[in-house]
Scaffold this motif. Structure first.
Motif, PDB file in Angstrom:
ATOM      1  N   THR A  73      -6.221   1.719  -5.091  1.00  0.00           N
ATOM      2  CA  THR A  73      -6.128   3.123  -4.671  1.00  0.00           C
ATOM      3  C   THR A  73      -6.220   3.283  -3.163  1.00  0.00           C
ATOM      4  O   THR A  73      -5.397   3.977  -2.535  1.00  0.00           O
ATOM      5  CB  THR A  73      -7.240   3.956  -5.342  1.00  0.00           C
ATOM      6  N   VAL A  74      -7.221   2.686  -2.550  1.00  0.00           N
ATOM      7  CA  VAL A  74      -7.464   2.884  -1.113  1.00  0.00           C
ATOM      8  C   VAL A  74      -6.288   2.394  -0.288  1.00  0.00           C
ATOM      9  O   VAL A  74      -5.797   3.107   0.608  1.00  0.00           O
ATOM     10  CB  VAL A  74      -8.769   2.190  -0.677  1.00  0.00           C
ATOM     11  N   GLN A  75      -5.795   1.197  -0.561  1.00  0.00           N
ATOM     12  CA  GLN A  75      -4.678   0.655   0.211  1.00  0.00           C
ATOM     13  C   GLN A  75      -3.409   1.461  -0.034  1.00  0.00           C
ATOM     14  O   GLN A  75      -2.617   1.681   0.887  1.00  0.00           O
ATOM     15  CB  GLN A  75      -4.437  -0.811  -0.137  1.00  0.00           C
ATOM     16  N   PHE A  76      -3.225   1.944  -1.270  1.00  0.00           N
ATOM     17  CA  PHE A  76      -2.053   2.770  -1.581  1.00  0.00           C
ATOM     18  C   PHE A  76      -2.064   4.037  -0.730  1.00  0.00           C
ATOM     19  O   PHE A  76      -1.042   4.426  -0.153  1.00  0.00           O
ATOM     20  CB  PHE A  76      -2.033   3.132  -3.065  1.00  0.00           C
ATOM     21  N   VAL A  77      -3.223   4.686  -0.657  1.00  0.00           N
ATOM     22  CA  VAL A  77      -3.325   5.926   0.118  1.00  0.00           C
ATOM     23  C   VAL A  77      -3.126   5.648   1.600  1.00  0.00           C
ATOM     24  O   VAL A  77      -2.435   6.404   2.307  1.00  0.00           O
ATOM     25  CB  VAL A  77      -4.678   6.616  -0.143  1.00  0.00           C
ATOM     26  N   ARG A  78      -3.722   4.580   2.098  1.00  0.00           N
ATOM     27  CA  ARG A  78      -3.543   4.227   3.512  1.00  0.00           C
ATOM     28  C   ARG A  78      -2.072   3.993   3.838  1.00  0.00           C
ATOM     29  O   ARG A  78      -1.572   4.461   4.873  1.00  0.00           O
ATOM     30  CB  ARG A  78      -4.369   2.994   3.846  1.00  0.00           C
ATOM     31  N   ASN A  79      -1.379   3.296   2.969  1.00  0.00           N
ATOM     32  CA  ASN A  79       0.049   3.051   3.179  1.00  0.00           C
ATOM     33  C   ASN A  79       0.832   4.360   3.129  1.00  0.00           C
ATOM     34  O   ASN A  79       1.777   4.562   3.915  1.00  0.00           O
ATOM     35  CB  ASN A  79       0.582   2.089   2.117  1.00  0.00           C
ATOM     36  N   TYR A  80       0.459   5.238   2.200  1.00  0.00           N
ATOM     37  CA  TYR A  80       1.137   6.526   2.050  1.00  0.00           C
ATOM     38  C   TYR A  80       0.984   7.354   3.327  1.00  0.00           C
ATOM     39  O   TYR A  80       1.961   7.947   3.820  1.00  0.00           O
ATOM     40  CB  TYR A  80       0.553   7.276   0.856  1.00  0.00           C
ATOM     41  N   ILE A  81      -0.206   7.403   3.862  1.00  0.00           N
ATOM     42  CA  ILE A  81      -0.459   8.154   5.097  1.00  0.00           C
ATOM     43  C   ILE A  81       0.354   7.583   6.252  1.00  0.00           C
ATOM     44  O   ILE A  81       0.990   8.328   7.027  1.00  0.00           O
ATOM     45  CB  ILE A  81      -1.971   8.139   5.434  1.00  0.00           C
ATOM     46  N   LYS A  82       0.365   6.274   6.372  1.00  0.00           N
ATOM     47  CA  LYS A  82       1.087   5.613   7.466  1.00  0.00           C
ATOM     48  C   LYS A  82       2.591   5.792   7.335  1.00  0.00           C
ATOM     49  O   LYS A  82       3.284   6.136   8.317  1.00  0.00           O
ATOM     50  CB  LYS A  82       0.736   4.130   7.489  1.00  0.00           C
ATOM     51  N   GLN A  83       3.132   5.583   6.141  1.00  0.00           N
ATOM     52  CA  GLN A  83       4.569   5.675   5.926  1.00  0.00           C
ATOM     53  C   GLN A  83       5.111   7.086   6.154  1.00  0.00           C
ATOM     54  O   GLN A  83       6.270   7.255   6.561  1.00  0.00           O
ATOM     55  CB  GLN A  83       4.903   5.205   4.507  1.00  0.00           C
ATOM     56  N   ASN A  84       4.279   8.088   5.902  1.00  0.00           N
ATOM     57  CA  ASN A  84       4.718   9.478   6.042  1.00  0.00           C
ATOM     58  C   ASN A  84       4.228  10.127   7.343  1.00  0.00           C
ATOM     59  O   ASN A  84       4.442  11.327   7.544  1.00  0.00           O
ATOM     60  CB  ASN A  84       4.236  10.299   4.840  1.00  0.00           C
ATOM     61  N   ASN A  85       3.603   9.325   8.209  1.00  0.00           N
ATOM     62  CA  ASN A  85       3.112   9.817   9.514  1.00  0.00           C
ATOM     63  C   ASN A  85       2.306  11.100   9.366  1.00  0.00           C
ATOM     64  O   ASN A  85       2.570  12.112  10.028  1.00  0.00           O
ATOM     65  CB  ASN A  85       4.300  10.054  10.469  1.00  0.00           C
ATOM     66  N   LEU A  86       1.324  11.070   8.496  1.00  0.00           N
ATOM     67  CA  LEU A  86       0.572  12.279   8.152  1.00  0.00           C
ATOM     68  C   LEU A  86      -0.625  12.465   9.086  1.00  0.00           C
ATOM     69  O   LEU A  86      -1.627  11.758   8.993  1.00  0.00           O
ATOM     70  CB  LEU A  86       0.114  12.211   6.697  1.00  0.00           C
ATOM     71  N   VAL A  87      -0.514  13.423   9.975  1.00  0.00           N
ATOM     72  CA  VAL A  87      -1.577  13.726  10.926  1.00  0.00           C
ATOM     73  C   VAL A  87      -2.639  14.588  10.248  1.00  0.00           C
ATOM     74  O   VAL A  87      -2.320  15.537   9.515  1.00  0.00           O
ATOM     75  CB  VAL A  87      -1.009  14.470  12.147  1.00  0.00           C
ATOM     76  N   GLY A  88      -3.910  14.261  10.467  1.00  0.00           N
ATOM     77  CA  GLY A  88      -5.000  15.025   9.868  1.00  0.00           C
ATOM     78  C   GLY A  88      -5.404  14.519   8.499  1.00  0.00           C
ATOM     79  O   GLY A  88      -6.328  15.052   7.892  1.00  0.00           O
ATOM     80  N   TRP A  89      -4.716  13.490   8.007  1.00  0.00           N
ATOM     81  CA  TRP A  89      -5.061  12.888   6.715  1.00  0.00           C
ATOM     82  C   TRP A  89      -5.948  11.668   6.950  1.00  0.00           C
ATOM     83  O   TRP A  89      -5.711  10.890   7.879  1.00  0.00           O
ATOM     84  CB  TRP A  89      -3.805  12.435   5.977  1.00  0.00           C
ATOM     85  N   ASP A  90      -6.926  11.480   6.067  1.00  0.00           N
ATOM     86  CA  ASP A  90      -7.808  10.325   6.212  1.00  0.00           C
ATOM     87  C   ASP A  90      -8.432   9.996   4.856  1.00  0.00           C
ATOM     88  O   ASP A  90      -8.673  10.896   4.039  1.00  0.00           O
ATOM     89  CB  ASP A  90      -8.913  10.621   7.226  1.00  0.00           C
ATOM     90  N   ILE A  91      -8.659   8.711   4.611  1.00  0.00           N
ATOM     91  CA  ILE A  91      -9.377   8.295   3.414  1.00  0.00           C
ATOM     92  C   ILE A  91     -10.620   7.526   3.827  1.00  0.00           C
ATOM     93  O   ILE A  91     -10.576   6.673   4.713  1.00  0.00           O
ATOM     94  CB  ILE A  91      -8.504   7.449   2.457  1.00  0.00           C
ATOM     95  N   VAL A  92     -11.742   7.888   3.207  1.00  0.00           N
ATOM     96  CA  VAL A  92     -13.041   7.278   3.493  1.00  0.00           C
ATOM     97  C   VAL A  92     -13.523   6.595   2.212  1.00  0.00           C
ATOM     98  O   VAL A  92     -13.381   7.146   1.119  1.00  0.00           O
ATOM     99  CB  VAL A  92     -14.064   8.345   3.929  1.00  0.00           C
TER     100      VAL A  92
END
Length: 315
Positions: free
Chosen positions: A44-63
């Motif tokens: 889950t964590v790596q999937f979300v990190r990749n999703y944020i990076k691939q879509n250049n999502l500013v203001g998104w973060d996973i902790v």
């Protein structure tokens, strides 16, 4: 109004993409998306990190939580996180639902035009994927033919009026109760607390329109009883403390802060719950039976009286 979406995740790699898409593609893009993972053992964590990076999502973060908190405390921590942003409106999200793309803008527009509303829930469609899944029974509002229905005043603890994933909450409302929510109140559902408290303060409303698809499956975290008749006495006592005492203490203190005439009513239930716990711990059946008779009207329903008597026989 600035907005923040709070999402709790746990082993949701196979479920989460559609919900991430529905948040990303909102007509009103969120200023912040805070995702807190509760110790997933899948990707889950790596999937979300990749999703944020691939879509250049500013203001998104996973902790990632340092330890597994359970979904209730995970949402508590997310609500704490929200207070460190300048967002005006907070949305709550599960990992496995799908929001309609106009959900957030519709709710923000209502909150902007109705100063009396601090908590706004909404209707959903249900997608039941397995026979093991539970189907929530929605509260029927008396004025459900109108666009908005006001939350009722429920003096007893109630599981809430709509699913937590529909909630849009003004930031200042969260400030009212968060300071009283102790970490050891770890069985208290955030959505029940928020909705019942909003009803008591007369600042909660429901948008009588579907804003999302709520997926129900066998792995849903909510909708499952914490205590059954097969449970241990220890768990019975733990739920009385970590859920019911927590709820009534928080509600009583917030109502007191707001000079509500209902503060003393909720204080009565708070004191009653503490007596329930003390008698359950004593192991004295006669004390429990006396309590059931004396405090008959302070119980939410008959099953609670039966529960206390049955668990009084357990060691």
């Amino acid at each position: 109004m600035k907005t923040a979406v709070l999402m709790a995740t746990y082993n949701g790699e196979k479920l989460i993409e559609k919900q991430l898409d529905s948040i990303k593609n909102q007509v009103l893009s969120p200023d912040y998306v805070i995702i807190r993972d509760d110790g997933s053992t899948d990707g889950t964590v790596q999937f979300v990190r990749n999703y944020i990076k691939q879509n250049n999502l500013v203001g998104w973060d996973i902790v990632q939580n340092e330890k597994n908190l359970g979904w209730r405390l995970n949402f508590r921590q997310l609500l704490i996180d929200s207070q460190n942003t300048d967002a005006d409106v907070i949305f709550l999200s599960d990992q496995d639902d799908v929001w309609h793309l106009e959900k957030n803008i519709k709710q923000v527009e209502i909150l902007s035009s109705h100063s009396e509303i601090e908590v706004l829930s909404a209707d959903t469609e249900f997608n039941v994927s397995t026979s093991e899944a539970t189907i929530p029974t929605n509260y029927v509002f008396k004025d459900n033919t109108q666009e908005l229905s006001k939350f009722p005043i429920e003096r007893f603890y109630k599981a809430g009026f709509r699913q937590g994933m529909t909630l849009a909450i003004k930031k200042e409302f969260i400030e009212r109760f968060l300071k009283y929510w102790q970490e050891d109140y770890n069985l208290l559902p955030h959505d029940a607390l928020i909705e019942c408290l909003a009803g008591l303060l007369e600042v909660g409303y429901n948008l009588n329109e579907s804003v999302a698809i709520h997926n129900r499956h066998e792995t849903n975290a909510s909708g499952k009883a914490v205590v059954t008749l097969k449970s241990s006495k220890e768990l019975h006592i733990q739920e009385l403390y970590a859920k019911y005492q927590g709820y009534y203490e928080i509600v009583y203190k917030v109502l007191q802060d707001n000079n509500s005439s209902l503060a003393q009513v909720e204080k009565k239930y708070y004191e009653f719950t503490k007596r329930r716990i003390a008698n359950a711990k004593s192991g004295n059946f006669f004390k429990t039976f006396e309590q059931v008779i004396r405090d008959w009207k302070n119980y939410e329903h008959a099953s609670s009286r039966i529960r206390d008597i049955l668990f009084a026989f357990k060691k």
